[in-house]
Design a protein around this motif. Sequence first.
Motif, PDB file in Angstrom:
ATOM      1  N   ARG A   1      20.121 -24.260  -2.555  1.00 54.17           N
ATOM      2  CA  ARG A   1      21.267 -24.607  -1.718  1.00 54.17           C
ATOM      3  C   ARG A   1      22.531 -23.916  -2.236  1.00 54.17           C
ATOM      4  N   VAL A   2      23.413 -23.605  -1.280  1.00 50.18           N
ATOM      5  CA  VAL A   2      24.753 -23.113  -1.575  1.00 50.18           C
ATOM      6  C   VAL A   2      25.734 -24.192  -1.134  1.00 50.18           C
ATOM      7  N   HIS A   3      26.707 -24.498  -1.976  1.00 50.72           N
ATOM      8  CA  HIS A   3      27.758 -25.440  -1.599  1.00 50.72           C
ATOM      9  C   HIS A   3      28.753 -24.675  -0.742  1.00 50.72           C
ATOM     10  N   ALA A   4      28.806 -24.996   0.548  1.00 48.00           N
ATOM     11  CA  ALA A   4      29.547 -24.169   1.502  1.00 48.00           C
ATOM     12  C   ALA A   4      31.041 -24.122   1.198  1.00 48.00           C
ATOM     13  N   ASP A   5      31.669 -25.281   1.070  1.00 46.07           N
ATOM     14  CA  ASP A   5      33.112 -25.297   0.824  1.00 46.07           C
ATOM     15  C   ASP A   5      33.455 -24.574  -0.473  1.00 46.07           C
ATOM     16  N   ASP A   6      32.686 -24.836  -1.506  1.00 49.58           N
ATOM     17  CA  ASP A   6      32.956 -24.190  -2.796  1.00 49.58           C
ATOM     18  C   ASP A   6      32.746 -22.685  -2.720  1.00 49.58           C
ATOM     19  N   ALA A   7      31.758 -22.253  -1.926  1.00 48.23           N
ATOM     20  CA  ALA A   7      31.486 -20.822  -1.809  1.00 48.23           C
ATOM     21  C   ALA A   7      32.651 -20.100  -1.143  1.00 48.23           C
TER      22      ALA A   7
ATOM     23  N   HIS B   1       5.587 -30.721  17.100  1.00 43.62           N
ATOM     24  CA  HIS B   1       5.691 -29.735  18.189  1.00 43.62           C
ATOM     25  C   HIS B   1       7.064 -29.672  18.829  1.00 43.62           C
ATOM     26  N   VAL B   2       8.129 -29.690  18.057  1.00 46.78           N
ATOM     27  CA  VAL B   2       9.476 -29.526  18.602  1.00 46.78           C
ATOM     28  C   VAL B   2       9.890 -28.066  18.450  1.00 46.78           C
ATOM     29  N   PRO B   3      10.266 -27.380  19.536  1.00 50.34           N
ATOM     30  CA  PRO B   3      10.634 -25.957  19.428  1.00 50.34           C
ATOM     31  C   PRO B   3      11.778 -25.734  18.446  1.00 50.34           C
ATOM     32  N   GLY B   4      11.697 -24.618  17.739  1.00 53.68           N
ATOM     33  CA  GLY B   4      12.798 -24.205  16.867  1.00 53.68           C
ATOM     34  C   GLY B   4      12.668 -24.615  15.420  1.00 53.68           C
ATOM     35  N   GLY B   5      11.960 -25.700  15.157  1.00 53.47           N
ATOM     36  CA  GLY B   5      11.772 -26.131  13.789  1.00 53.47           C
ATOM     37  C   GLY B   5      12.889 -27.006  13.269  1.00 53.47           C
ATOM     38  N   LEU B   6      12.669 -27.552  12.097  1.00 54.81           N
ATOM     39  CA  LEU B   6      13.630 -28.440  11.434  1.00 54.81           C
ATOM     40  C   LEU B   6      13.842 -27.963  10.016  1.00 54.81           C
ATOM     41  N   TYR B   7      15.096 -28.059   9.554  1.00 52.38           N
ATOM     42  CA  TYR B   7      15.420 -27.680   8.185  1.00 52.38           C
ATOM     43  C   TYR B   7      15.932 -28.908   7.433  1.00 52.38           C
ATOM     44  N   GLY B   8      15.853 -28.846   6.123  1.00 55.21           N
ATOM     45  CA  GLY B   8      16.391 -29.914   5.304  1.00 55.21           C
ATOM     46  C   GLY B   8      16.663 -29.434   3.893  1.00 55.21           C
ATOM     47  N   LEU B   9      17.512 -30.181   3.194  1.00 56.11           N
ATOM     48  CA  LEU B   9      17.848 -29.854   1.807  1.00 56.11           C
ATOM     49  C   LEU B   9      18.649 -31.000   1.221  1.00 56.11           C
ATOM     50  N   GLY B  10      18.682 -31.042  -0.092  1.00 54.57           N
ATOM     51  CA  GLY B  10      19.523 -32.010  -0.764  1.00 54.57           C
ATOM     52  C   GLY B  10      20.957 -31.530  -0.864  1.00 54.57           C
ATOM     53  N   SER B  11      21.877 -32.475  -0.996  1.00 57.72           N
ATOM     54  CA  SER B  11      23.285 -32.129  -1.185  1.00 57.72           C
ATOM     55  C   SER B  11      23.981 -33.300  -1.846  1.00 57.72           C
ATOM     56  N   VAL B  12      25.228 -33.111  -2.204  1.00 63.30           N
ATOM     57  CA  VAL B  12      25.983 -34.211  -2.806  1.00 63.30           C
ATOM     58  C   VAL B  12      26.222 -35.328  -1.801  1.00 63.30           C
ATOM     59  N   ASP B  13      26.052 -35.038  -0.522  1.00 65.98           N
ATOM     60  CA  ASP B  13      26.221 -36.059   0.517  1.00 65.98           C
ATOM     61  C   ASP B  13      24.912 -36.725   0.918  1.00 65.98           C
TER      62      ASP B  13
ATOM     63  N   ALA C   1      19.012 -37.209  -4.002  1.00 67.36           N
ATOM     64  CA  ALA C   1      19.115 -36.091  -3.056  1.00 67.36           C
ATOM     65  C   ALA C   1      19.177 -34.732  -3.745  1.00 67.36           C
ATOM     66  N   LEU C   2      19.850 -34.656  -4.873  1.00 64.69           N
ATOM     67  CA  LEU C   2      20.003 -33.361  -5.538  1.00 64.69           C
ATOM     68  C   LEU C   2      18.707 -32.882  -6.181  1.00 64.69           C
ATOM     69  N   ASP C   3      17.698 -33.726  -6.242  1.00 63.69           N
ATOM     70  CA  ASP C   3      16.407 -33.324  -6.796  1.00 63.69           C
ATOM     71  C   ASP C   3      15.464 -32.774  -5.725  1.00 63.69           C
TER      72      ASP C   3
ATOM     73  N   THR D   1      29.011 -29.268   2.483  1.00 67.13           N
ATOM     74  CA  THR D   1      28.561 -29.243   1.093  1.00 67.13           C
ATOM     75  C   THR D   1      27.239 -28.521   0.888  1.00 67.13           C
ATOM     76  N   SER D   2      26.581 -28.090   1.964  1.00 67.16           N
ATOM     77  CA  SER D   2      25.245 -27.540   1.735  1.00 67.16           C
ATOM     78  C   SER D   2      24.819 -26.554   2.812  1.00 67.16           C
ATOM     79  N   ARG D   3      24.248 -25.436   2.355  1.00 65.44           N
ATOM     80  CA  ARG D   3      23.535 -24.487   3.196  1.00 65.44           C
ATOM     81  C   ARG D   3      22.288 -24.050   2.426  1.00 65.44           C
ATOM     82  N   ILE D   4      21.237 -23.756   3.141  1.00 62.83           N
ATOM     83  CA  ILE D   4      20.001 -23.312   2.491  1.00 62.83           C
ATOM     84  C   ILE D   4      20.146 -21.875   2.002  1.00 62.83           C
TER      85      ILE D   4
END
Length: 371
Positions: free
Chosen positions: A139-145, A247-259, A232-234, A46-49
């Motif tokens: 965010r892009v809704h992956a399945d819908d896209a 200090h975790v390599p690679g970083g962390l991502y986050g976003l709101g979604s319908v889930d 979450a959608l806000d 349901t979600s991609r950045i």
Amino acid sequence: MALRVLVVGGGLMGAAAAWRLSVRGHQVTVLERFGPGHDRGSSYGTSRIFRLAYAEPSYTELALRALPLWRRLEEESGQSVLTLTGAVDHGLPEALDRLAGVLAGAGRSARRLSPGEVADRWPGLRADTSALYHPDAGRVHADDAVGALLKAAGQRGAEVRHGVRVTEIRHTGRTGGGGVTVVTDAHEALTADAVVVAVGGWAPGFLPDLVSGLPPMRVTQEQPVHFPVPDALDWPSFIHHPGAGWHVPGGLYGLGSVDGVKIGLHGVGPVVDPDDRDRTPDPAAVERLRAYAEEWLPGVAGTEPTPLTCLYTTTPDEDFVIDRRGPVTVLAGFSGHGFKFGPAIGELAADLVEGRPGMARFALGRTARGR
């Protein structure tokens, strides 16, 4: 001149290529191994950045190409897929300086915020040291896209065939630049002027016999989680860059979604075979994300994360493979950050099929760049 083009793979990249090729008047058939809306690859959920902020300007330029195409897709398909919420990058100040510089160079707005200003605006999010807010993100809704891309391609004459597994692609050596024969598991032989191969995590096993110059690609099972909070959608999308208070390599991502609020570590999962993988989330990976949320995401306190799994197909430099050899165009190695560019990558694929040059950064046979 209209070409007969087969697209192998009906996930995000194959669907985007089918749409843009169909827009240009080519005769397109999509061959997808699994059923509609399947969850076996990298394009489901349901979600991609979506974001413009990259340390490398060419990615910002590609996202800027994608943005109006996402909107055009919504118009053609009647399906909403992209929601702009803004994004917050926070953490190492030097990383934010690079992003701010690239955005300024592209003429896009961004604003530095203190951790206190972030907390005032988004109480659920705790910022580390320094933050950068940029509004052209969300965010892009992956399945819908994916569904919208296939629908829009179909409306322009493309044929979409699910449940068809391609077992072989052969060059036929026809005049005018070649030609291909694509053989399916039903022993059907389909001929075309060109083929676009966009098979995600199956690329490392499928492509080496077809084209030369592929970089090594590592297929991993990544394990993000959703925290089911009512607001979450806000939430904005967000990236936590390591090196300041975390200090975790690679970083962390986050976003709101319908889930719920989704978070994940970037590219840390185990190597897997996409045809034979245990899709049970690793409890240790879930615990790492739970511990992160306890420290940095006060807005999800008291909720139990729901884990999920997905596939990354990663090149050594995390740059994509978008190039052509004869009648074969390859879309591969999107390294966990390709979804936002989908329609623009479809345009690049259509250019390659028509004989135009691609981007050197994504070429087969390139020398790997360090990250």
